[in-house]
Design a protein around this motif. Structure first.
Motif: not given
Length: 708
Positions: A622-635, A701-708
């Motif tokens: 929820n902290r990752v900034p998105l360009m206007p309209g990007a999420l709506a297009l992805a949806e 955590a080497s090599g591990r990327i967690e998205v929360v």
């Protein structure tokens, strides 16, 4: 022969996205002239349909209902779109001057820029009032005023049809919000001139029923924060706007073309005094058959202009004449969903007339909202196996969306090893130098915009290493063009590229050019490091992750290529892709690891940092900034053609639009930095104009990327 491979030999430039040009673009998309390169110059990505403006102001329509999307229309027509105002024409040189970019050359020119209702000579107007045209600033000012609470007071300067419609619309909107408005309509002569007796009587009755105070023989002398000072006293008003008739754009009188009261003189074939230049719509004056400024004439000029431009570009002599009708149907909004209609001296009114007007307006706008689907060329009857799968069901993305994925690159470069840094580190004579190369295939048709994006994109690798760009070589592939158009294009492109690179401190010292099937622009850059380069390998657990630009260019531009992206969102994405990262790199000089986010998406490039640093990472979605309209297009299911390849490295990542955007390939994306201390850093980045955010942290955590 494939028409797409025919060389362009003539430049047709359209200034303005008025109704005539909008209809012309639609017709051009269905029947383009081979060899003609089409360019549209307009200040904004959309243009409003004036017929629905009163309904919008009254609250009956959404803003997008009356906006013609010029980005979509230009893509449909195969035109390049230059977002900027034309400020003058150089007839001798055959150029249009647009601020902030190289001049735009033309062989044939057409002008359709409408009119303005601005009153620049009225003291206090610029500070305390707004013109009804253009729409964008008027809509912003009105929206702010409409959101206020309490009693309202409005003054509309100009008592013609447009002023009366606007006054009624504003009054209705305020009443609907319980604002108890006091609305004034000012006219220095008599109101409603040009209407037949029935229409004028009905419109006066509507103004009286809405309690709109009409001030005839009243001329505004000054505007201040409290209202309007007139020749007959002061009128108190919190919102003041002007609809005082049609005024020509001032630069037309300085164009060198013949004008009447500032409007371009045109002959029946819609040509100006220079035979290379045409004009249509309200900015033009029909010398032989003068007519009032009305949209119906602009609409009916479109097919004539379309045929005459094609004939001129093809070198044919005979041109078609435009014959304006003597009278036309006037449909006038009354604020509420009622209207007055009249023609040939007759007049009718009521809610049914509004419904009639509404159907006409919506039918007109549907021509632009639902552009006809042009059939794709059929595959050859006989072709090799796998052809359909390789082509896919959507256009191949441009920019970084066209690049090969990490798995393909790994197979080509051999197994094992860690992902390399953004630029190669060289030691030359004891100095540390970094070198990188990058190129982009066409994602927008404007060579200047492509040059700027490609230059910023290439600079990202050097800046991510903490280096100072020094020199560059350019690699350019132009589509097939005549020698004259090739020279024009290359000159525009290189001028734009030099400006971007010079701002970063680099000079173009050479390059290579060729012709091919489409535009491709690339740069090889050298940068000097006065300290140890920032690599992918320095991140430590506890470091904070900072991203300097929002995500979404891949999905927005994929949608744009398919004609599905709102023009305003495309314009925003292009602005972000041409934003310099030089200041951001300076502010992030203390980063332990840094990269620029490009083709592999945010997670792909973060993974490279983690693998090289022996760490993991946690991303706060929820902290990752998105360009206007990007999420709506992805949806809506829109995505870049590289998304599936980027997902291969993250098989467990949830498959939903928000997570897809973490893998969206970026073009000229932001810097991603792992920093030990963030105190004041985000604030400094935002003060410098970046939409920066702290999006997570580095973990052990080497090599591990967690998205929360």
């Amino acid at each position: 022969m494939d028409k797409t491979q025919l060389p362009a030999t003539r430049d047709l430039v359209l200034i303005g996205g008025g109704h005539t040009h909008a209809l012309l673009l639609r017709k051009w998309g269905m029947a383009p002239l081979p060899g003609a390169r089409l360019t549209l110059v307009n200040p904004a990505p959309t243009t409003p349909y004036s017929g629905m403006l009163p309904g919008y102001l009254a609250g009956h329509y959404r803003r997008d209902s009356l906006e013609i999307d010029l980005v979509r229309l230009a893509r449909f027509a195969g035109a390049r779109l230059i977002l900027g105002p034309a400020e003058s024409i150089d007839l001798a040189g055959g150029h249009v001057k647009v601020p902030g970019r190289p001049d735009v050359a033309f062989d044939v020119l057409s002008i359709d820029i409408g009119v303005t209702s601005d009153l620049p000579d009225l003291p206090g107007f610029a500070e305390h009032a707004v013109a009804a045209k253009p729409l964008a600033p008027f809509a912003r000012a009105w929206s702010r005023y409409l959101q206020r609470s309490g009693p309202a007071s409005v003054a509309v300067i100009g008592g013609g049809i447009a002023g009366a419609e606007i006054a009624l619309a504003l009054s209705h909107a305020l009443q609907a919000r319980g604002r108890r408005p006091r609305v004034h309509l000012l006219e220095r002569h008599s109101i409603l001139s040009g209407l037949n007796a029935g229409q004028a009587s009905g419109l006066r009755a509507a103004l009286q029923a809405a309690d709109i105070e009409v001030h005839e023989q009243t001329e505004a002398a000054r505007i201040d924060a409290e209202g309007v000072l007139t020749n007959r006293g002061r009128i108190e008003a919190g919102f003041v706007c002007a609809a005082a008739g049609a005024r020509a754009q001032p630069w037309l009188a300085r164009s060198g073309l013949s004008t009447t009261e500032g409007f371009l003189d045109i002959t029946p074939d819609l040509r100006c005094s220079d035979p290379r230049v045409f004009a249509a719509g309200d900015c033009a004056h029909l010398v032989e058959t003068p007519r009032p400024k009305a949209g119906v004439y602009a609409v009916r000029q479109a097919p004539v202009l379309f045929e005459n431009l094609r004939a001129t570009l093809a070198g044919q002599g005979a041109l078609r004449r435009y014959r304006p009708q003597g009278d036309y149907l006037k449909l006038i909004s009354l604020g509420r969903k009622s209207a007055i209609g009249g023609r040939f001296g007759l007049s009718v009114s009521g809610p049914w007339v509004w419904r009639w007007k509404d159907r006409i307006d919506r039918r007109f706008m549907e021509r632009f909202h639902a552009l006809p689907a042009m059939p794709a060329p059929d595959l050859p009857r006989h072709h090799s196996a796998g052809m359909v799968e390789a082509l896919g069901n959507k256009p191949l993305c441009g920019g970084c969306g066209a690049k090969l994925g990490q798995s393909v690159l790994a197979q080509a470069t051999g197994p094992g090893g860690l992902p390399g840094d953004d630029a190669a580190i060289l030691t030359i004579g004891g100095d540390t130098t970094v070198m990188s190369t990058d190129h982009l295939r066409e994602m927008v048709r404007d060579p200047v915009t492509m040059a700027r994006i490609a230059a910023h994109h290439a600079l990202g690798d050097i800046l991510a290493m903490g280096a100072q760009p020094v020199s560059a070589t350019a690699t350019v592939i132009l589509p097939r063009l005549s020698p004259e158009l090739a020279s024009r294009t290359l000159a525009e492109l290189m001028q734009a590229a030099r400006a971007v690179l010079a701002e970063a401190g680099a000079e173009i010292v050479g390059g290579h050019s060729s012709q091919g099937s489409e535009l491709t622009v690339g740069f090889t850059l050298l940068g000097r490091c006065t300290h140890r380069p920032i690599t992918l390998a320095g991140a430590q657990p506890g470091d904070r992750l900072i991203l300097t630009k929002p995500l979404g260019s891949g999905v927005v531009m994929a949608a744009e290529m398919a004609g599905e992206a709102p023009g305003a969102d495309v314009a925003e994405a292009l602005e972000l892709m041409t934003q310099s990262q030089l200041r951001a790199a300076t502010l992030l000089a203390a980063a332990r690891a840094m990269t620029d986010v490009t083709g592999f998406g945010l997670l792909g490039h973060l993974r490279n940092i983690c693998l090289n640093s022996g760490t993991g990472a946690r991303i706060r979605l929820n902290r990752v900034p998105l360009m206007p309209g990007a999420l709506a297009l992805a949806e809506r299911g829109v995505h870049s053609s590289l998304l599936a390849e980027n997902r291969l490295a993250f098989p467990d990542l949830p498959r939903d639009p928000a997570h897809d955007l973490l893998l969206d390939p970026q073009t000229a994306g932001g810097l991603l930095a792992a920093v030990p201390e963030t105190a004041g850093l985000i604030e400094a980045l935002r003060a410098a104009g970046y939409r920066a955010a702290e999006i997570g942290e580095v973990t052990a955590a080497s090599g591990r990327i967690e998205v929360v």
